[in-house]
Design a protein around this motif. Sequence first.
Motif, PDB file in Angstrom:
ATOM      1  N   ASP A 108      80.654  33.586  23.155  1.00 32.00           N
ATOM      2  CA  ASP A 108      81.934  34.483  22.943  1.00 32.00           C
ATOM      3  C   ASP A 108      82.385  33.920  20.974  1.00 32.00           C
ATOM      4  O   ASP A 108      82.591  34.626  20.878  1.00 32.00           O
ATOM      5  N   HIS A 109      81.220  32.581  21.114  1.00 29.23           N
ATOM      6  CA  HIS A 109      81.734  32.022  18.813  1.00 29.23           C
ATOM      7  C   HIS A 109      81.077  33.884  18.146  1.00 29.23           C
ATOM      8  O   HIS A 109      81.500  33.620  17.834  1.00 29.23           O
ATOM      9  N   CYS A 110      80.196  34.027  19.167  1.00 31.73           N
ATOM     10  CA  CYS A 110      79.869  35.132  18.573  1.00 31.73           C
ATOM     11  C   CYS A 110      80.531  36.536  17.672  1.00 31.73           C
ATOM     12  O   CYS A 110      80.706  36.697  16.567  1.00 31.73           O
ATOM     13  N   LEU A 111      81.741  36.330  18.895  1.00 28.68           N
ATOM     14  CA  LEU A 111      83.414  37.221  18.273  1.00 28.68           C
ATOM     15  C   LEU A 111      83.869  37.259  17.320  1.00 28.68           C
ATOM     16  O   LEU A 111      84.778  36.928  16.946  1.00 28.68           O
ATOM     17  N   LEU A 112      83.896  35.322  16.808  1.00 27.58           N
ATOM     18  CA  LEU A 112      85.224  35.119  15.859  1.00 27.58           C
ATOM     19  C   LEU A 112      85.038  35.985  14.771  1.00 27.58           C
ATOM     20  O   LEU A 112      85.706  35.617  13.839  1.00 27.58           O
ATOM     21  N   CYS A 113      83.569  35.728  14.265  1.00 32.97           N
ATOM     22  CA  CYS A 113      83.575  36.938  12.894  1.00 32.97           C
ATOM     23  C   CYS A 113      83.314  38.241  13.599  1.00 32.97           C
ATOM     24  O   CYS A 113      83.967  39.196  12.853  1.00 32.97           O
ATOM     25  N   HIS A 114      82.916  38.035  13.985  1.00 26.82           N
ATOM     26  CA  HIS A 114      82.438  39.179  14.400  1.00 26.82           C
ATOM     27  C   HIS A 114      83.628  40.723  15.109  1.00 26.82           C
ATOM     28  O   HIS A 114      82.983  42.249  15.788  1.00 26.82           O
ATOM     29  N   GLY A 115      84.382  40.090  15.874  1.00 21.82           N
ATOM     30  CA  GLY A 115      85.587  40.459  16.113  1.00 21.82           C
ATOM     31  C   GLY A 115      85.450  40.991  17.749  1.00 21.82           C
ATOM     32  O   GLY A 115      84.484  40.865  18.530  1.00 21.82           O
ATOM     33  N   ALA A 116      86.271  41.446  18.225  1.00 21.23           N
ATOM     34  CA  ALA A 116      86.432  42.723  19.744  1.00 21.23           C
ATOM     35  C   ALA A 116      85.478  43.077  19.879  1.00 21.23           C
ATOM     36  O   ALA A 116      84.790  43.760  19.368  1.00 21.23           O
ATOM     37  N   ASN A 117      84.436  42.557  21.307  1.00 17.82           N
ATOM     38  CA  ASN A 117      83.287  43.107  21.213  1.00 17.82           C
ATOM     39  C   ASN A 117      82.100  43.449  20.416  1.00 17.82           C
ATOM     40  O   ASN A 117      81.866  44.310  20.839  1.00 17.82           O
ATOM     41  N   GLY A 155      74.600  43.165  23.668  1.00 13.18           N
ATOM     42  CA  GLY A 155      74.015  44.403  24.640  1.00 13.18           C
ATOM     43  C   GLY A 155      75.052  44.956  25.697  1.00 13.18           C
ATOM     44  O   GLY A 155      75.201  45.581  26.059  1.00 13.18           O
ATOM     45  N   LYS A 156      76.174  44.323  26.605  1.00  9.76           N
ATOM     46  CA  LYS A 156      76.704  44.140  27.697  1.00  9.76           C
ATOM     47  C   LYS A 156      78.624  44.132  26.784  1.00  9.76           C
ATOM     48  O   LYS A 156      79.167  44.998  27.779  1.00  9.76           O
ATOM     49  N   LEU A 157      78.777  44.020  26.045  1.00  2.00           N
ATOM     50  CA  LEU A 157      79.640  44.533  24.895  1.00  2.00           C
ATOM     51  C   LEU A 157      80.130  46.347  25.158  1.00  2.00           C
ATOM     52  O   LEU A 157      79.051  46.788  25.177  1.00  2.00           O
ATOM     53  N   ASP A 158      81.125  46.525  25.095  1.00  2.24           N
ATOM     54  CA  ASP A 158      81.795  47.809  24.861  1.00  2.24           C
ATOM     55  C   ASP A 158      81.555  48.204  23.360  1.00  2.24           C
ATOM     56  O   ASP A 158      82.898  47.705  23.030  1.00  2.24           O
ATOM     57  N   SER A 159      80.730  49.105  23.239  1.00  2.00           N
ATOM     58  CA  SER A 159      81.375  49.498  21.839  1.00  2.00           C
ATOM     59  C   SER A 159      81.525  50.393  22.023  1.00  2.00           C
ATOM     60  O   SER A 159      81.645  51.945  22.776  1.00  2.00           O
ATOM     61  N   LYS A 160      82.311  50.233  20.154  1.00  2.00           N
ATOM     62  CA  LYS A 160      83.587  51.298  20.004  1.00  2.00           C
ATOM     63  C   LYS A 160      83.331  52.156  18.131  1.00  2.00           C
ATOM     64  O   LYS A 160      82.947  51.173  17.613  1.00  2.00           O
ATOM     65  N   ARG A 161      83.417  53.266  18.458  1.00  2.00           N
ATOM     66  CA  ARG A 161      83.122  54.263  17.140  1.00  2.00           C
ATOM     67  C   ARG A 161      83.863  53.045  15.766  1.00  2.00           C
ATOM     68  O   ARG A 161      85.300  53.195  16.026  1.00  2.00           O
ATOM     69  N   PRO A 162      83.438  52.390  14.844  1.00  2.00           N
ATOM     70  CA  PRO A 162      84.632  51.999  14.302  1.00  2.00           C
ATOM     71  C   PRO A 162      84.858  52.638  12.952  1.00  2.00           C
ATOM     72  O   PRO A 162      84.618  54.078  12.700  1.00  2.00           O
ATOM     73  N   ALA A 163      86.175  52.875  12.318  1.00  2.00           N
ATOM     74  CA  ALA A 163      87.015  53.667  11.564  1.00  2.00           C
ATOM     75  C   ALA A 163      86.271  53.625  10.175  1.00  2.00           C
ATOM     76  O   ALA A 163      85.868  52.463   9.792  1.00  2.00           O
ATOM     77  N   PRO A 164      86.296  54.438   9.411  1.00  2.00           N
ATOM     78  CA  PRO A 164      86.038  54.750   8.777  1.00  2.00           C
ATOM     79  C   PRO A 164      86.307  54.046   7.479  1.00  2.00           C
ATOM     80  O   PRO A 164      87.660  53.908   7.691  1.00  2.00           O
ATOM     81  N   ASN A 171      84.264  42.790  12.445  1.00  2.00           N
ATOM     82  CA  ASN A 171      85.662  42.055  11.911  1.00  2.00           C
ATOM     83  C   ASN A 171      85.541  42.829   9.888  1.00  2.00           C
ATOM     84  O   ASN A 171      85.193  42.312   9.410  1.00  2.00           O
ATOM     85  N   TYR A 172      86.351  43.904   9.899  1.00  2.00           N
ATOM     86  CA  TYR A 172      85.970  44.247   8.548  1.00  2.00           C
ATOM     87  C   TYR A 172      86.782  43.007   7.164  1.00  2.00           C
ATOM     88  O   TYR A 172      86.379  43.249   6.173  1.00  2.00           O
ATOM     89  N   GLY A 173      87.610  42.635   7.751  1.00  2.12           N
ATOM     90  CA  GLY A 173      88.498  41.516   7.052  1.00  2.12           C
ATOM     91  C   GLY A 173      87.764  40.748   6.566  1.00  2.12           C
ATOM     92  O   GLY A 173      87.831  39.919   4.998  1.00  2.12           O
ATOM     93  N   ILE A 174      86.611  40.119   7.170  1.00  2.00           N
ATOM     94  CA  ILE A 174      85.764  39.181   6.948  1.00  2.00           C
ATOM     95  C   ILE A 174      84.311  39.624   6.356  1.00  2.00           C
ATOM     96  O   ILE A 174      83.375  38.633   6.357  1.00  2.00           O
ATOM     97  N   ARG A 175      84.178  40.558   6.423  1.00  2.00           N
ATOM     98  CA  ARG A 175      83.236  41.590   5.911  1.00  2.00           C
ATOM     99  C   ARG A 175      82.399  41.039   7.225  1.00  2.00           C
ATOM    100  O   ARG A 175      80.784  41.125   7.200  1.00  2.00           O
ATOM    101  N   ALA A 176      81.907  41.500   9.276  1.00  2.00           N
ATOM    102  CA  ALA A 176      81.381  40.649  10.167  1.00  2.00           C
ATOM    103  C   ALA A 176      81.001  42.153  10.094  1.00  2.00           C
ATOM    104  O   ALA A 176      82.181  42.779  11.102  1.00  2.00           O
ATOM    105  N   PRO A 177      79.638  42.936   9.928  1.00  2.00           N
ATOM    106  CA  PRO A 177      79.291  44.249  10.903  1.00  2.00           C
ATOM    107  C   PRO A 177      79.306  43.847  12.236  1.00  2.00           C
ATOM    108  O   PRO A 177      79.462  43.273  13.269  1.00  2.00           O
ATOM    109  N   LYS A 178      79.726  45.327  12.900  1.00  2.22           N
ATOM    110  CA  LYS A 178      79.623  45.637  14.438  1.00  2.22           C
ATOM    111  C   LYS A 178      78.014  45.376  14.947  1.00  2.22           C
ATOM    112  O   LYS A 178      77.179  45.636  13.888  1.00  2.22           O
TER     113      LYS A 178
END
Length: 199
Positions: free
Chosen positions: A25-34, A99-108, A38-45
């Motif tokens: 779960d600590h991966c999500l601290l940077c890379h955001g929910a699922n 691989g088990k997380l719910d992937s969503k298309r990021p907003a441009p 996280n654009y705010g800290i420039r962590a990619p999907k």
Amino acid sequence: MRTRNLFAVAALLAAGTAGAANEFDHCLLCHGANANGNYGIRAPKLSGMEPWYLTRQLQYFAAGIRGTPAEDIAGHEMGPVGLRAKNEGKLEAAVAFIGKLDSKRPAPTLSGDVAHGKKLYATCVSCHGAKGEGNPTLAAPALAARSDWYLVQQLVNYQKGLRGADERDTYGAPMRAIATTLPDEKAITDVVAYINTLK
């Protein structure tokens, strides 16, 4: 921004492993929910990315093939993450978690000349596919539905030799050669703007 990233990496390194369900779960601290970025800290999907590609990148970070140039700040922060996963024998498990997380298309996050970008993307089709779907046979990842700002940054990194310059990076070397054919950052933005339209 860098302070927030360093805090998240420090939290990762200090994180416990109380249970397999929450171990990464600590991966999500940077890379955001699922891990949808996280654009705010420039962590990619990361979610939705091919497991073989994620595995290779973590291996590259662990080996110092990626993230060693001083200018590649984000790469420096991923280095200890990949190294820890490798040393603890949990690299594959981390990839399986993503691989088990719910992937969503990021907003441009950018705009550009899509028509011009389409012309430039013709060079990319042979490896990454007409729809940006990728090609496992060529070890070329999908580009569609990724973090657009990250695609721009990586193309810039290839141009600057921050990525793909290590002699061990046999997959990155061709990308560096292709990236150098883009004349300026406007061309990079245009091609990524076109990639944003791919479904």
